[in-house]
Design a protein around this motif. Structure first.
Motif, PDB file in Angstrom:
ATOM      1  N   ALA A   1       4.181  10.015 -11.959  1.00 39.93           N
ATOM      2  CA  ALA A   1       4.021   8.681 -11.380  1.00 39.93           C
ATOM      3  C   ALA A   1       5.070   7.719 -11.909  1.00 39.93           C
ATOM      4  N   SER A   2       5.351   7.807 -13.220  1.00 50.03           N
ATOM      5  CA  SER A   2       6.384   6.942 -13.806  1.00 50.03           C
ATOM      6  C   SER A   2       7.748   7.242 -13.205  1.00 50.03           C
ATOM      7  N   GLU A   3       8.043   8.525 -13.005  1.00 47.75           N
ATOM      8  CA  GLU A   3       9.322   8.893 -12.393  1.00 47.75           C
ATOM      9  C   GLU A   3       9.408   8.377 -10.969  1.00 47.75           C
ATOM     10  N   ARG A   4       8.296   8.470 -10.226  1.00 45.66           N
ATOM     11  CA  ARG A   4       8.325   7.956  -8.848  1.00 45.66           C
ATOM     12  C   ARG A   4       8.494   6.446  -8.827  1.00 45.66           C
ATOM     13  N   ALA A   5       7.903   5.759  -9.787  1.00 42.08           N
ATOM     14  CA  ALA A   5       8.075   4.301  -9.850  1.00 42.08           C
ATOM     15  C   ALA A   5       9.535   3.941 -10.087  1.00 42.08           C
ATOM     16  N   VAL A   6      10.195   4.684 -10.994  1.00 44.41           N
ATOM     17  CA  VAL A   6      11.618   4.451 -11.251  1.00 44.41           C
ATOM     18  C   VAL A   6      12.452   4.808 -10.028  1.00 44.41           C
ATOM     19  N   ALA A   7      12.065   5.904  -9.360  1.00 45.72           N
ATOM     20  CA  ALA A   7      12.832   6.348  -8.190  1.00 45.72           C
ATOM     21  C   ALA A   7      12.736   5.342  -7.052  1.00 45.72           C
ATOM     22  N   VAL A   8      11.583   4.692  -6.916  1.00 44.36           N
ATOM     23  CA  VAL A   8      11.432   3.682  -5.861  1.00 44.36           C
ATOM     24  C   VAL A   8      12.424   2.554  -6.063  1.00 44.36           C
ATOM     25  N   VAL A   9      12.574   2.114  -7.317  1.00 43.37           N
ATOM     26  CA  VAL A   9      13.528   1.045  -7.618  1.00 43.37           C
ATOM     27  C   VAL A   9      14.955   1.537  -7.433  1.00 43.37           C
ATOM     28  N   ALA A  10      15.230   2.775  -7.903  1.00 45.17           N
ATOM     29  CA  ALA A  10      16.594   3.312  -7.791  1.00 45.17           C
ATOM     30  C   ALA A  10      16.992   3.479  -6.341  1.00 45.17           C
ATOM     31  N   GLN A  11      16.019   3.776  -5.473  1.00 43.11           N
ATOM     32  CA  GLN A  11      16.325   3.959  -4.052  1.00 43.11           C
ATOM     33  C   GLN A  11      16.727   2.640  -3.416  1.00 43.11           C
ATOM     34  N   MET A  12      16.072   1.569  -3.849  1.00 40.57           N
ATOM     35  CA  MET A  12      16.412   0.259  -3.294  1.00 40.57           C
ATOM     36  C   MET A  12      17.649  -0.331  -3.927  1.00 40.57           C
ATOM     37  N   PHE A  13      17.866  -0.015  -5.231  1.00 40.65           N
ATOM     38  CA  PHE A  13      18.983  -0.584  -5.971  1.00 40.65           C
ATOM     39  C   PHE A  13      19.751   0.526  -6.663  1.00 40.65           C
ATOM     40  N   PRO A  14      20.581   1.354  -5.932  1.00 44.60           N
ATOM     41  CA  PRO A  14      21.269   2.480  -6.525  1.00 44.60           C
ATOM     42  C   PRO A  14      22.201   2.098  -7.643  1.00 44.60           C
ATOM     43  N   SER A  15      22.718   0.869  -7.636  1.00 44.73           N
ATOM     44  CA  SER A  15      23.699   0.479  -8.650  1.00 44.73           C
ATOM     45  C   SER A  15      23.083   0.426 -10.044  1.00 44.73           C
ATOM     46  N   ARG A  16      21.725   0.380 -10.142  1.00 45.62           N
ATOM     47  CA  ARG A  16      21.091   0.335 -11.473  1.00 45.62           C
ATOM     48  C   ARG A  16      21.208   1.665 -12.201  1.00 45.62           C
TER      49      ARG A  16
ATOM     50  N   VAL B   1       0.828  -1.202   0.000  1.00 36.62           N
ATOM     51  CA  VAL B   1       0.000   0.000   0.000  1.00 36.62           C
ATOM     52  C   VAL B   1       0.864   1.254   0.000  1.00 36.62           C
ATOM     53  N   ALA B   2       1.869   1.284   0.863  1.00 33.76           N
ATOM     54  CA  ALA B   2       2.727   2.474   0.965  1.00 33.76           C
ATOM     55  C   ALA B   2       3.451   2.742  -0.346  1.00 33.76           C
ATOM     56  N   ARG B   3       3.949   1.697  -0.976  1.00 30.28           N
ATOM     57  CA  ARG B   3       4.682   1.878  -2.228  1.00 30.28           C
ATOM     58  C   ARG B   3       3.752   2.363  -3.342  1.00 30.28           C
ATOM     59  N   LEU B   4       2.560   1.776  -3.415  1.00 32.36           N
ATOM     60  CA  LEU B   4       1.632   2.147  -4.490  1.00 32.36           C
ATOM     61  C   LEU B   4       1.079   3.554  -4.298  1.00 32.36           C
ATOM     62  N   THR B   5       0.755   3.935  -3.065  1.00 33.30           N
ATOM     63  CA  THR B   5       0.243   5.290  -2.835  1.00 33.30           C
ATOM     64  C   THR B   5       1.299   6.332  -3.171  1.00 33.30           C
ATOM     65  N   HIS B   6       2.560   6.006  -2.900  1.00 33.13           N
ATOM     66  CA  HIS B   6       3.644   6.940  -3.251  1.00 33.13           C
ATOM     67  C   HIS B   6       3.749   7.097  -4.768  1.00 33.13           C
ATOM     68  N   ILE B   7       3.665   5.986  -5.475  1.00 32.02           N
ATOM     69  CA  ILE B   7       3.771   6.043  -6.936  1.00 32.02           C
ATOM     70  C   ILE B   7       2.609   6.824  -7.543  1.00 32.02           C
ATOM     71  N   LEU B   8       1.391   6.556  -7.077  1.00 32.78           N
ATOM     72  CA  LEU B   8       0.214   7.220  -7.651  1.00 32.78           C
ATOM     73  C   LEU B   8       0.059   8.655  -7.170  1.00 32.78           C
TER      74      LEU B   8
END
Length: 475
Positions: A456-471, A421-428
């Motif tokens: 929203a697309s940028e936030r979705a990418v940022a969520v992944v980048a935050q967890m996996f900075p090496s990407r 829920v937290a991840r999806l609400t942040h993205i949307l």
């Protein structure tokens, strides 16, 4: 032939840091230069005392002492008040007091009046050595600030040359010895050589600090990426361990029910519902795991469109009212007509997870699902009369696999619902807040601010980048 790579342009942060380090480098050497200057003054006075009127020598000593005390005061102020401050403060302090070094050069240049063509050649030679040594030492100690170094050398050499010219042209009317001209020429050459050397030394020093800054940034970046990688490994390990633990129970139950049904087929009507419940539990866990996997991989597909909020809540009522009634709970729905721009599937997933949690942790009473119209737009609220969440756990409930200790019902959950829920609400872009009292229940409020697809697309990418900075970087 391989082209030489150009250095990366310096950022403003790098330039500020380098400027600060140059100031610190210069100030670190100043206390020792004071002692050296005092030693040189004693040597000069000892040599020239018998060659001049004492009043001239004493006047020069008094002038030197005044500038020396000024310089010592500046050094002391820096050590006591500025040394540990920010780069901006250090640069500002140095700019306010930078004239103390050229004034010191002026005093040493005035020493030429005491010995040039007024003392024996041997004494003059020693005084010239003192002045040359002082100039060379100043190049080393002041090269960190190139403008100050140039001002020091220019005033030192310029004052000496001016006094020599006065003696040679005005007083001696160009009738003095020939070596005067050679001394003046050597002084001019020496002056330019020192200026050039100081410039190169400053460039080397600046380049060293720039490399030091970039090395520190690189080390910090590598440290962050290493820690991020370790955190990701830890998260995945906990992910797998918790998933394996949570899936073991329903799978084990399925095996027991299957064996039981094989040995006693007449119990099919009693065992079938249990098998169905165990199968649902496994499916629910896999659904949650797939949601998390899609979030972590950045493969969340957004379909932003106008969503009829009332219709969405009525669809959810059909799904969750039977669950409430099966537990003896009341399910109430209050809808306000309206639409919002969002992803209908993800929004339904968010609200569904919140309702599911409310039903799970409410042993008696009921659940209210409502949509309300506010000044900021539509808002969905999920009220329950359940166990409530203690303040100590309210910041942790959105972490993956977190289960409130001692909560009845957590043994059947996987700790992924509110994380998703937290991840999806942040993205949307739908802010989620909640209030809760232990023993009285909880209310979640979801503000349905319109979703902007690019953001929203940028936030979705940022969520992944935050967890996996090496990407983010190159491979």
């Amino acid at each position: 032939m391989k082209a030489e790579s150009l250095p990366a342009p310096a950022t403003s942060a790098e330039r500020d840091w380098v400027e600060g380090e140059l100031v610190r480098s210069l100030m670190r050497t100043q206390r020792s230069t004071q002692w050296l200057a005092l030693t040189l003054v004693a040597i000069v006075v000892g040599i020239l005392w018998d060659d001049n009127y004492p009043v001239l020598v004493l006047s020069w000593i008094a002038l030197w002492a005044a500038v020396a005390f000024w310089r010592l005061w500046v050094i002391q102020q820096y050590q006591n008040e500025v040394r540990t401050r920010s780069t901006e403060d250090q640069i500002a302090f140095f700019r306010r007091h930078r004239l103390v070094w050229p004034m010191s050069a002026l005093v040493w240049g005035l020493m030429t009046q005491l010995y040039f063509d007024r003392a024996p050649l041997g004494d003059q030679y020693i005084c010239w050595l003192v002045l040359a040594g002082l100039a060379m030492f100043s190049v080393n100690s002041l090269s960190a600030r190139v403008r100050v170094m140039r001002a020091y050398l220019d005033l030192l050499a310029g004052t000496a040359l001016a006094l020599m010219a006065w003696r040679m042209v005005v007083e001696l009317r160009l009738q003095g010895p020939t070596y005067h001209w050679w001394v003046a020429l050597l002084l001019l050459i020496f002056w330019q050589v020192l200026r050039h050397s100081g410039q190169r030394l400053h460039a080397t020093l600046r380049r060293n600090f720039e490399l030091q800054y970039r090395n520190m940034q690189l080390i910090e970046s590598l440290t962050r990426q290493t820690q991020a990688a370790l955190d990701a490994v830890e998260i995945k390990n906990r992910f797998l361990a918790s998933a394996a633990h949570d899936i073991r129970q329903p799978v084990h139950a399925l095996g027991l029910y299957a064996d039981w049904l094989g040995s006693e087929p007449e119990l099919v009507h009693e065992l079938a519902p249990k098998i169905v419940d165990a199968t649902k539990a496994v499916n629910q866990l896999f659904d949650s795991l797939f949601d998390v996997a899609r979030l972590d991989s950045g493969k969340v597909k957004l379909n932003i469109e106008a969503v009829d909020v009332a219709k969405l809540l009525r669809n959810l009522e059909l799904q969750y009212r039977p669950l409430c009634e099966a537990k003896g709970l009341r399910f109430r729905l209050h809808v306000c007509p309206g639409t919002v721009r969002s992803d209908p599937i993800l929004l339904q997933r968010i609200v569904g997870n919140l309702i599911s949690n409310a039903v799970k942790y409410t042993p008696r009473g009921g659940v209210l699902v409502a949509s309300r119209s506010t000044r900021a737009g539509l808002r969905i609220e999920i009220w329950d009369t359940g166990l409530g969440i203690a303040p100590a756990h309210q910041r942790e409930i959105f972490r993956e696999f977190y289960k409130v200790p001692g909560h009845a019902g957590t043994e059947d959950g996987f700790g992924l619902g509110l994380y998703i829920v937290a991840r999806l609400t942040h993205i949307l872009g739908h802010p989620l807040t909640f209030t809760s009292r232990v023993g009285s229940g909880t209310v979640f409020r979801l503000s349905l601010q319109p979703t902007d697809p690019p953001a929203a697309s940028e936030r979705a990418v940022a969520v992944v980048a935050q967890m996996f900075p090496s990407r983010d970087g190159g491979g």
